[in-house]
Scaffold this active site. Sequence first.
Site, PDB file in Angstrom:
ATOM      1  CE  LYS A  50      -1.689   2.984   2.071  1.00  0.00           C
ATOM      2  NZ  LYS A  50      -1.372   4.396   1.664  1.00  0.00           N
ATOM      3  N   GLY A 106       7.411   5.062   7.342  1.00  0.00           N
ATOM      4  CA  GLY A 106       6.739   6.358   7.371  1.00  0.00           C
ATOM      5  C   GLY A 106       6.948   7.066   8.689  1.00  0.00           C
ATOM      6  CB  SER A 107       5.083   9.853  10.166  1.00  0.00           C
ATOM      7  OG  SER A 107       3.783   9.307  10.228  1.00  0.00           O
ATOM      8  N   GLY A 143       3.154   5.044  12.184  1.00  0.00           N
ATOM      9  CA  GLY A 143       3.788   3.757  12.485  1.00  0.00           C
ATOM     10  C   GLY A 143       3.266   3.145  13.767  1.00  0.00           C
ATOM     11  CD  GLU A 185      13.293   0.196   7.884  1.00  0.00           C
ATOM     12  OE1 GLU A 185      13.958   1.171   8.274  1.00  0.00           O
ATOM     13  OE2 GLU A 185      13.801  -0.887   7.563  1.00  0.00           O
ATOM     14  CB  CYS A 187      14.114   7.909   6.624  1.00  0.00           C
ATOM     15  SG  CYS A 187      14.954   6.713   5.586  1.00  0.00           S
ATOM     16  CD  GLU A 244      11.613  12.578   9.872  1.00  0.00           C
ATOM     17  OE1 GLU A 244      10.451  12.282  10.192  1.00  0.00           O
ATOM     18  OE2 GLU A 244      12.358  11.806   9.245  1.00  0.00           O
TER      19      GLU A 244
HETATM   20  P1  NAD Z   1       3.068   8.871   6.761  1.00  0.00           P
HETATM   21  O1  NAD Z   1       3.312   8.167   8.034  1.00  0.00           O
HETATM   22  O2  NAD Z   1       2.102   9.998   6.740  1.00  0.00           O
HETATM   23  O3  NAD Z   1       2.554   7.867   5.647  1.00  0.00           O
HETATM   24  C1  NAD Z   1       3.256   6.696   5.354  1.00  0.00           C
HETATM   25  C2  NAD Z   1       2.288   5.643   4.880  1.00  0.00           C
HETATM   26  O4  NAD Z   1       1.437   5.293   5.967  1.00  0.00           O
HETATM   27  C3  NAD Z   1       1.362   6.090   3.751  1.00  0.00           C
HETATM   28  O5  NAD Z   1       1.215   5.025   2.828  1.00  0.00           O
HETATM   29  C4  NAD Z   1       0.059   6.354   4.465  1.00  0.00           C
HETATM   30  O6  NAD Z   1      -1.072   6.190   3.644  1.00  0.00           O
HETATM   31  C5  NAD Z   1       0.094   5.292   5.547  1.00  0.00           C
HETATM   32  N1  NAD Z   1      -0.740   5.556   6.726  1.00  0.00           N
HETATM   33  C6  NAD Z   1      -0.953   6.726   7.347  1.00  0.00           C
HETATM   34  N2  NAD Z   1      -1.806   6.540   8.388  1.00  0.00           N
HETATM   35  C7  NAD Z   1      -2.118   5.231   8.429  1.00  0.00           C
HETATM   36  C8  NAD Z   1      -2.954   4.426   9.265  1.00  0.00           C
HETATM   37  N3  NAD Z   1      -3.645   4.956  10.277  1.00  0.00           N
HETATM   38  N4  NAD Z   1      -3.032   3.109   9.011  1.00  0.00           N
HETATM   39  C9  NAD Z   1      -2.341   2.563   7.994  1.00  0.00           C
HETATM   40  N5  NAD Z   1      -1.552   3.269   7.161  1.00  0.00           N
HETATM   41  C10 NAD Z   1      -1.427   4.588   7.382  1.00  0.00           C
HETATM   42  O7  NAD Z   1       4.507   9.317   6.247  1.00  0.00           O
HETATM   43  P2  NAD Z   1       4.856  10.160   4.973  1.00  0.00           P
HETATM   44  O8  NAD Z   1       4.532  11.599   5.267  1.00  0.00           O
HETATM   45  O9  NAD Z   1       4.272   9.528   3.770  1.00  0.00           O
HETATM   46  O10 NAD Z   1       6.453   9.951   4.917  1.00  0.00           O
HETATM   47  C11 NAD Z   1       7.351  10.689   5.672  1.00  0.00           C
HETATM   48  C12 NAD Z   1       7.864   9.910   6.860  1.00  0.00           C
HETATM   49  O11 NAD Z   1       8.395   8.643   6.451  1.00  0.00           O
HETATM   50  C13 NAD Z   1       9.021  10.601   7.551  1.00  0.00           C
HETATM   51  O12 NAD Z   1       8.841  10.568   8.939  1.00  0.00           O
HETATM   52  C14 NAD Z   1      10.229   9.762   7.162  1.00  0.00           C
HETATM   53  O13 NAD Z   1      11.310   9.836   8.032  1.00  0.00           O
HETATM   54  C15 NAD Z   1       9.650   8.410   7.095  1.00  0.00           C
HETATM   55  N6  NAD Z   1      10.493   7.512   6.309  1.00  0.00           N
HETATM   56  C16 NAD Z   1      11.206   6.519   6.937  1.00  0.00           C
HETATM   57  C17 NAD Z   1      12.035   5.679   6.209  1.00  0.00           C
HETATM   58  C18 NAD Z   1      12.843   4.589   6.873  1.00  0.00           C
HETATM   59  O14 NAD Z   1      13.251   3.661   6.187  1.00  0.00           O
HETATM   60  N7  NAD Z   1      13.128   4.651   8.150  1.00  0.00           N
HETATM   61  C19 NAD Z   1      12.128   5.825   4.834  1.00  0.00           C
HETATM   62  C20 NAD Z   1      11.410   6.833   4.229  1.00  0.00           C
HETATM   63  C21 NAD Z   1      10.579   7.674   4.976  1.00  0.00           C
END
Ligand code: NAD
Length: 497
Positions: A181, A234-235, A239, A256, A290, A387
């Site tokens: 997803k 993601g965030s 997460g 992650e 990230c 961040e």
């Molecule tokens: P986000 O957390 O808003 O979204 C990430 C994903 O999570 C998206 O696909 C989103 O649709 C999904 N999501 C959001 N809420 C959800 C829920 N309640 N249930 C299930 N899925 C849900 O993050 P973003 O703004 O897309 O990305 C930025 C963040 O990602 C930053 O914090 C960055 O550091 C992190 N990131 C981490 C890594 C790593 O490998 N550690 C790599 C890239 C990005």
Amino acid sequence: MTHPLIAEALDGPIASLIDGEMVAGGGAAITLIDPATEQTLGAYPDAGAALADAAHRAAERGGAAWRAMTPTARGATLARAATLIERDAERIAAVESLTAGKPIRDARAETARVAEMFRYYAGWADKIEGRVIPVASGHLNVVTPEPLGTIVQITPWNAPVFTAGWQLAPALAAGNAAILKPSEWTPVTSIMLGRLLIGAGAPKGAVSVIAGFGHTVGAALVADRRCGKAVFVGSVAAGRKVAALAAGAGRPALLELGGKSANVVFADADLEAAATAALGAIFGAAGQSCTAGSRLLVERPVYDAMLEKVARGAEALRVGPPSDPDTQMGPVHSARQRDAILAMIAQAQADGARLVAGGGALERPGCFVAPTVFADVTPEMRIAQEEVFGPVLAVMPFDGEAEAVAIANGSAFDLAGAVWTRDGAKGLRVARALRAGSVWVNGYRTISAQSPFGGMRGSGYGRSSGAEVLAEYTQAKSLWLDAGAAAPAFGYGAPGR
Ligand code: NAD
């Protein structure tokens, strides 16, 4: 109206790939915006929770067919996928650049890395071996690594196709089905990748790619009892929700998350090399990475010299449209992201950080933020702790090794870090003392599918690459084979004979 590049890449409108078919969702409209122009690229309906069930049903069937193939045949499929990715690389990179606002040269490089990932894990597919334990009962006790079933993988918008490959290749190599997803804002290249995998011979349903929101279809995919493991990139906030949902279903998760990585420069370092790397560490991907080196810690005797180099370097960066091959830094991904970054810049100024480069949005259409450098940042400031996920560097002075390590380890994140020094022993000492999943000595940012990547503490848990990831995507099964030596016994049996 869908942008022609997207429509051509998908042979139609944006939809979810389920069971090898493009399936339109029935949820709210999601509009994709070009980060470089803020023009609409197209819209599609959210997959919605209803498609989660369809994806899981397809994954059960597709996963069984995938596991019925020999491991060598699975590996050959992944290798063919690598070849198809290389064949379509230019198209994938163009769509990635358009939808993620990523400079085309970065999009090309990341696409090439995706092919590498599939080749690397293609090699692993028939080398995931078990072991024999010399148990006291005389049985032949064989431990086999078994796939978990269906892996639900949720990824962000900052490096869509790179992250999709990073997650899909090892999950599939270990014999699992995968439901990916991607971010609702950048689903297209992930869908392209899913289609190439099926084109390479993966059974329909072994790979699904769902176009929709996290809180709707993402949450439904994770909460489903057919989810074997939830992998989230993601965030921190999202997460934690995903891990809680997985826990509610009694399933494990791999997280992650974000970072606030420290790039530590000692006075004896090659300052020219350190400054060049520091610029790439924070301004690559416009800071939306990230592993961004968002904190630059500089030993006091070279603080002014280093600050001057990075401030002038930031001003000299070629910021421009992602499609221009000379662009070094493109826009940030959305107006929302730009406004959040500008708010963090204002906060840093209010907290007393000294602005030495950039500091605002660029006067042009699109979501552009100037490469920004703050000096004299102190560890308790928000700009040193939170961040930003944007092109904002916080430069901080330190005195000696112990203070460098204390400041570097003083954030809530532990994803990555770097040390710059000509003293090999000091480099080793500090690298070992830094609490982070990846640490570079006299370098920054290099990662490889061959090496484990992941965070500690606030940056998450689990490893999504290297040989280590194979343990994340398998579970040990203990087979007790009667070798005729153990007398049948009631209960657990005697440990010996
Ligand atoms: P986000 O957390 O808003 O979204 C990430 C994903 O999570 C998206 O696909 C989103 O649709 C999904 N999501 C959001 N809420 C959800 C829920 N309640 N249930 C299930 N899925 C849900 O993050 P973003 O703004 O897309 O990305 C930025 C963040 O990602 C930053 O914090 C960055 O550091 C992190 N990131 C981490 C890594 C790593 O490998 N550690 C790599 C890239 C990005």
